[in-house]
Every structure is written in structure tokens, then in C-alpha cells.
Design a protein around this motif. Structure first.
Motif, PDB file in Angstrom:
ATOM      1  N   SER A   5       9.597 -29.510 -24.102  1.00  0.00           N
ATOM      2  CA  SER A   5       9.340 -29.757 -25.631  1.00  0.00           C
ATOM      3  C   SER A   5       8.885 -28.466 -26.334  1.00  0.00           C
ATOM      4  O   SER A   5       8.339 -27.520 -25.470  1.00  0.00           O
ATOM      5  CB  SER A   5       8.725 -30.813 -25.830  1.00  0.00           C
ATOM      6  OG  SER A   5       7.306 -30.593 -25.316  1.00  0.00           O
ATOM      7  N   GLY A   6       8.871 -28.487 -27.835  1.00  0.00           N
ATOM      8  CA  GLY A   6       8.287 -26.934 -28.343  1.00  0.00           C
ATOM      9  C   GLY A   6       8.162 -27.374 -29.700  1.00  0.00           C
ATOM     10  O   GLY A   6       8.903 -28.392 -30.152  1.00  0.00           O
ATOM     11  N   GLY A   7       7.715 -26.464 -30.302  1.00  0.00           N
ATOM     12  CA  GLY A   7       7.645 -26.390 -31.725  1.00  0.00           C
ATOM     13  C   GLY A   7       7.044 -25.370 -32.559  1.00  0.00           C
ATOM     14  O   GLY A   7       6.730 -24.271 -31.967  1.00  0.00           O
ATOM     15  N   GLY A   8       6.673 -25.342 -33.739  1.00  0.00           N
ATOM     16  CA  GLY A   8       5.942 -24.315 -34.428  1.00  0.00           C
ATOM     17  C   GLY A   8       5.698 -24.486 -35.864  1.00  0.00           C
ATOM     18  O   GLY A   8       6.235 -25.709 -36.256  1.00  0.00           O
ATOM     19  N   GLY A   9       5.221 -23.694 -36.437  1.00  0.00           N
ATOM     20  CA  GLY A   9       5.005 -23.894 -37.883  1.00  0.00           C
ATOM     21  C   GLY A   9       4.008 -22.753 -38.784  1.00  0.00           C
ATOM     22  O   GLY A   9       3.726 -21.668 -37.919  1.00  0.00           O
ATOM     23  N   PHE A  34       2.889 -20.067 -35.693  1.00  0.00           N
ATOM     24  CA  PHE A  34       2.557 -20.295 -34.406  1.00  0.00           C
ATOM     25  C   PHE A  34       3.910 -20.770 -33.800  1.00  0.00           C
ATOM     26  O   PHE A  34       4.728 -21.195 -34.556  1.00  0.00           O
ATOM     27  CB  PHE A  34       1.423 -20.960 -34.008  1.00  0.00           C
ATOM     28  CG  PHE A  34       1.721 -22.667 -34.399  1.00  0.00           C
ATOM     29  CD1 PHE A  34       2.390 -23.369 -33.529  1.00  0.00           C
ATOM     30  CD2 PHE A  34       1.191 -22.708 -35.784  1.00  0.00           C
ATOM     31  CE1 PHE A  34       2.324 -24.822 -34.055  1.00  0.00           C
ATOM     32  CE2 PHE A  34       1.384 -24.119 -36.248  1.00  0.00           C
ATOM     33  CZ  PHE A  34       2.036 -25.172 -35.391  1.00  0.00           C
ATOM     34  N   SER A  35       4.182 -20.519 -32.515  1.00  0.00           N
ATOM     35  CA  SER A  35       5.473 -21.078 -31.559  1.00  0.00           C
ATOM     36  C   SER A  35       4.754 -21.806 -30.279  1.00  0.00           C
ATOM     37  O   SER A  35       3.983 -20.957 -29.824  1.00  0.00           O
ATOM     38  CB  SER A  35       6.375 -20.195 -31.633  1.00  0.00           C
ATOM     39  OG  SER A  35       7.396 -20.838 -30.675  1.00  0.00           O
ATOM     40  N   SER A  36       5.100 -22.930 -30.199  1.00  0.00           N
ATOM     41  CA  SER A  36       4.635 -23.235 -28.808  1.00  0.00           C
ATOM     42  C   SER A  36       5.612 -24.049 -27.827  1.00  0.00           C
ATOM     43  O   SER A  36       6.769 -24.374 -28.335  1.00  0.00           O
ATOM     44  CB  SER A  36       3.323 -24.681 -28.870  1.00  0.00           C
ATOM     45  OG  SER A  36       4.128 -25.489 -29.735  1.00  0.00           O
TER      46      SER A  36
END
Length: 498
Positions: free
Chosen positions: A427-431, A442-444
Motif C-alpha cells: 500500500s501507499g499514499g501521499g498528500g 509527502f509520499s509513503s
């Protein structure tokens, strides 16, 4: 000879006989007020109201462009739910609330049409100790489903959220239900953004649906057919390459690919219009296109070129499903007092470019959750540069804080997507970020098998940059609003004046 559709012919015929900015409401209300002393029997009142509504609908059918065509597509706009399709409309029989251990879940609204089941529920009374406040906090596997009588579960993702200190409200668009199914259960395994075991879990709330009554609140929908303004040609310094790598290799930027802005539909409300717009980017190679920093980039102007107050509605496109290469949004206008066309204009949009760059990050042999690293590493990506400021180890993954390494608007990076191609990421995401110089984002990403031993190679899969192109779309409302423009309350209509 040019062929015209039925709605166009009716509009032309009606336009010869009826003023363009006809507003029936004042005259109708004046006549009603003059006769308000006359008492009518219940049946007489019902028939008179029905005739009045029928007359209004007939006149609107022939005088408001797009109403005739829209009747076959939309039942209307239901506040709190959004656009509802024409057909058999069902609603929740009544509000349903369940309280457990001081936490109350209320199903506020359910509207079923032939296309979807729109559901809004709220949770309140959640203890402060249950909320997730730290990156290392463990999340409960939040989800909601509709359980049908035959045991089938319908799933959906949240379509919009409002949160407060002790609760939240979520909207969902579930698939449509067969006409003969009028009962279901809302199943919520745990509450949103809470830690496991800290608040009541495994909720099952029975729901019953009935046919919508004739007095359901629904505003009419006007379909808009708007030509878009010609795409402006960007200067070489402002153009955005399709891929950063070719631009770096050749030292030049290819000609910009046009993006278009259209106005699709409008809802005439008591205090203005709700206007749905679409940014179209089908003929580009961009991964995505976003509208950012709207207080500076998005403008609504009246016929005299004066800026109008508006409010961006992030979740009002409920029920509108665009193509994959379209970005849909909606704005709520202040009352329109001056007859004439409205112009919606965009100065620039954020476009995502697919790239293939990487950098090495060494968290050491035994990284711990909550550990942070200051990096300040610059990654060159063609004509752009990405500044990776820091990293933090979260539960099962890493989150990177970044900003643009360049401050000039034409070379500004507004977001980036990171990953790890050498390990399994689940999984991943950002904002974050607002599209301005100095803004951080950021991005994770999270690993399937826990944090790996360093060093690791972090891949930059895409970056978001500014695309400068003047975009405009115009629409002429059918009538000017009789309401006065708000005075002090108008300060709440835009984020900048909040």
C-alpha cells in the motif's frame, strides 16, 4: 441544412416568445399572496398546487435550455446526497440510530436510484483516547458494507468525510439495489481512524427503504452545452514536457498538449447555482490532472468581468462518473444578480508526469517505528529537482517529506509519488502541498513483510508540476437571482476570505 435536436428546436421556438431571463417565482408568489385570505378545502389545495407545479414545469420545459433534455437523465439534486438519476426513487423510511458504550451511529440519509445507493451516516461520542494520533498507532481495518437479506455484501469506498472532535460523517455510493429489496443492514466492522479495541466494533444497523414521497426536496438539474475557449499556446518556458527524461536529453520542451475545461450541468438553488465542471485531458500523456490552490487559480466572473464569490464543493460530484481522463469538480456560486454569461477560468493545473528516477536511503540495519532521518537530498529529474527533506519509519513502512528544489513557477514540483521496486509493497499514499514555492508534501509506502534492512533504493514514479494554459468556459444562467448578494456572511464563501 443544419440538423437540430428536439430540445434545440423547442428552445428556439420558446425563445421567440419568452424573455431570455424570465423568472416566474416573483409573479407566482405575488398572485399567491394576493389570494392568501381565501380558504380552500384540502382537496382543492392539493389540486391547485399540483396544477401550479405542472404549469411551472411546462414553462420551464420550454424556456430553460437544457431542462427538457435533463428530465430524461436526472431526477434532481438532493441536498446532502447529490445528483439522483431518473427512475424509481426510494429513501430511508426514517432516521436510524444505535448507541453502544456512549457512541452513537446515525444513518442520516439513504437515497436509492437505478444507478446507485447513496448512504450518509455519522458517528458521535467517540472517546478522544480512541483516535489515532501518532504514525506508529495501529489502525483498525475500517470498512462499511450493505448486507442484503440473501447474505450478499455490497462494498463501497467513502465518497466524502466531515470530522469533528468526537465524531465524523461519511458518504458512500453503494451499487444499486433490485426494486424488490427494501431491507438491508449497514455493517461497520470498526470506527474510522480509531485504534483496535478502543471503541465499539462490529456494528449491524437494520435499514428499511420506501418509495420517495412527492414532496422530497430535489432541485432541478440543467444540462449545459458549452463551447470551450480556444486553448492558449504556452510559451516554451512555461510548457510542460510529456516526460521529464526526453526534455533533459534534448534540452527543449515539446509543444504543450491542450487541456480543455467544460461546464456540464448546473443546479439552480435558493441562493445561487451549483455548477459542475470537468477538466478534460484525454489527448495527453499525463498520468493525472488536478485543480490545485483554487483561491488563486480558479476564477468566476460575471458578464461585466467582475469576480464573483464561490465555494469549491469537493464532494458535490456525487453520482457523476467521468471518464478515466477527466477531473470533475463543482462550485457553489453566490446569487447571480446581473443577467448574462458567467465565465469560469483556470490559470494553471497540476499535471502528473511518469518518470523513472531513484535515490538511495539507508535507514541502518535495524530501523524502528517512529525513527526519523534528516536527508535534504536533491534528486534531479530532467529540468526539475526534487528536495527530499526527511524520512520517518511508520508502522510497516516509510513516509518521506519533500518540496520542490526549484522556486520558479515553471519548474515547480507540487507533488511526487515514491515506492520501492526491490521489496514487496502492499500500500501507499501521499498528500499535502498547495502548489506554491516552499510548500511541503509527502509520499509513503508500506511493506508486506515489515521494514527491510537498509540501504534501500527509493523510486520516484511520478511528479506533479504546473501546466500553464489559460482555460475558460462560459454559461448563461436562465434567470438572475432576486436574492441580494450576501454582505458579512459572504466572507465564508471562499477559503481566502474565511
Amino acid at each position: 441544412m443544419n440538423k437540430k435536436g428536439c430540445s434545440q428546436i423547442l428552445d428556439i421556438v420558446a425563445g421567440d416568445q419568452v424573455p431570455q431571463y424570465l423568472d416566474l417565482a416573483p409573479n407566482i408568489m405575488e398572485r399567491i399572496q394576493k389570494r392568501k385570505g381565501i380558504r380552500m378545502q384540502h382537496r382543492t389545495r392539493f389540486i391547485s398546487a399540483a396544477v401550479l407545479v405542472a404549469i411551472v414545469l411546462v414553462v420551464l420545459f420550454y424556456t430553460v435550455p437544457g431542462i427538457a433534455a435533463a428530465i430524461g437523465r436526472w431526477f434532481g439534486y438532493v441536498p446532502g446526497v447529490g445528483l439522483v438519476r431518473e427512475g424509481q426513487i426510494r429513501v430511508l423510511a426514517g432516521p436510524v440510530s444505535v448507541t453502544r458504550d456512549g457512541v452513537t451511529i446515525t444513518v442520516d440519509q439513504v437515497v436509492l436510484d437505478p444507478e446507485k445507493t447513496a448512504l450518509v451516516y455519522s458517528a458521535d461520542g467517540i472517546p478522544s483516547a480512541a483516535w489515532i494520533t501518532q504514525p506508529e498507532d495501529k489502525h483498525c481495518p475500517y470498512g462499511a458494507a450493505l448486507l442484503l437479506p440473501d447474505g450478499e455484501r455490497l462494498l463501497a469506498s467513502p465518497n466524502g468525510i466531515q470530522a469533528w472532535g468526537a465524531g465524523y460523517q461519511h458518504r458512500f455510493n453503494f451499487p444499486s439495489l433490485p426494486a424488490d429489496i427494501n431491507e438491508a443492514k449497514l455493517v461497520i466492522n470498526c470506527l474510522f481512524n480509531t485504534r483496535p479495541g478502543t471503541a465499539p466494533e462490529n456494528w449491524e444497523i437494520p435499514l428499511r427503504f420506501i418509495l420517495a414521497s412527492p414532496d422530497v426536496t430535489a432541485f432541478p438539474v440543467i444540462e449545459i452545452s458549452t463551447p470551450t475557449a480556444p486553448a492558449a499556446t504556452a510559451t516554451p518556458a512555461q510548457s510542460v514536457p510529456e516526460s521529464a527524461a526526453p526534455a533533459a536529453a534534448t534540452g527543449t520542451s515539446p509543444a504543450p498538449v491542450p487541456i480543455t475545461l467544460t461546464l456540464d450541468r448546473a443546479v439552480q438553488m435558493d441562493d445561487g447555482y451549483l455548477i459542475y465542471a470537468t477538466v478534460n485531458w484525454q489527448d495527453t500523456l499525463y498520468a493525472s490532472v488536478d485543480v490545485m490552490n483554487t483561491t488563486e487559480t480558479l476564477h468566476l466572473r460575471d458578464v461585466n468581468g467582475q469576480d464573483m464569490l464561490y465555494e469549491l464543493r469537493y464532494d458535490e460530484h456525487t453520482g457523476v462518473f467521468g471518464d478515466q481522463r477527466e477531473t470533475v469538480f463543482a462550485i457553489k456560486t453566490a446569487p447571480v444578480q446581473t443577467p448574462g454569461p458567467l465565465t469560469l477560468a483556470l490559470d494553471w493545473v497540476s499535471v502528473d508526469l511518469l518518470v523513472d528516477e531513484s535515490f538511495v536511503f539507508d535507514p541502518g540495519p535495524d530501523p524502528k517505528t517512529g525513527q526519523t532521518w534528516t536527508l535534504n537530498k536533491v534528486v534531479k529529474i530532467g529540468q526539475y529537482s526534487l528536495l527530499v527533506r526527511s524520512a520517518v519509519a511508520e508502522l510497516g513502512g516509510y513516509s518521506f517529506e519533500m518540496s520542490s528544489g526549484e522556486k520558479t513557477p515553471e519548474n515547480l514540483i507540487v507533488n511526487a509519488s515514491l515506492g520501492d521496486l526491490e521489496h514487496t509493497v502492499d500500500s501507499g499514499g501521499g498528500g499535502g502541498g498547495g502548489g506554491n514555492p516552499g510548500d511541503t508534501f509527502f509520499s509513503s509506502f508500506n511493506y508486506a513483510d515489515g521494514l527491510p534492512e537498509g540501504p534501500i533504493t527509493v523510486t520516484v514514479g511520478s511528479i506533479g508540476v504546473r501546466h500553464y494554459q489559460s482555460l475558460e468556459a462560459k454559461w448563461t444562467p436562465p434567470a438572475a437571482s432576486p436574492n441580494l448578494l450576501p454582505t458579512q456572511a459572504a466572507a465564508c464563501l471562499t477559503t481566502a476570505s474565511w
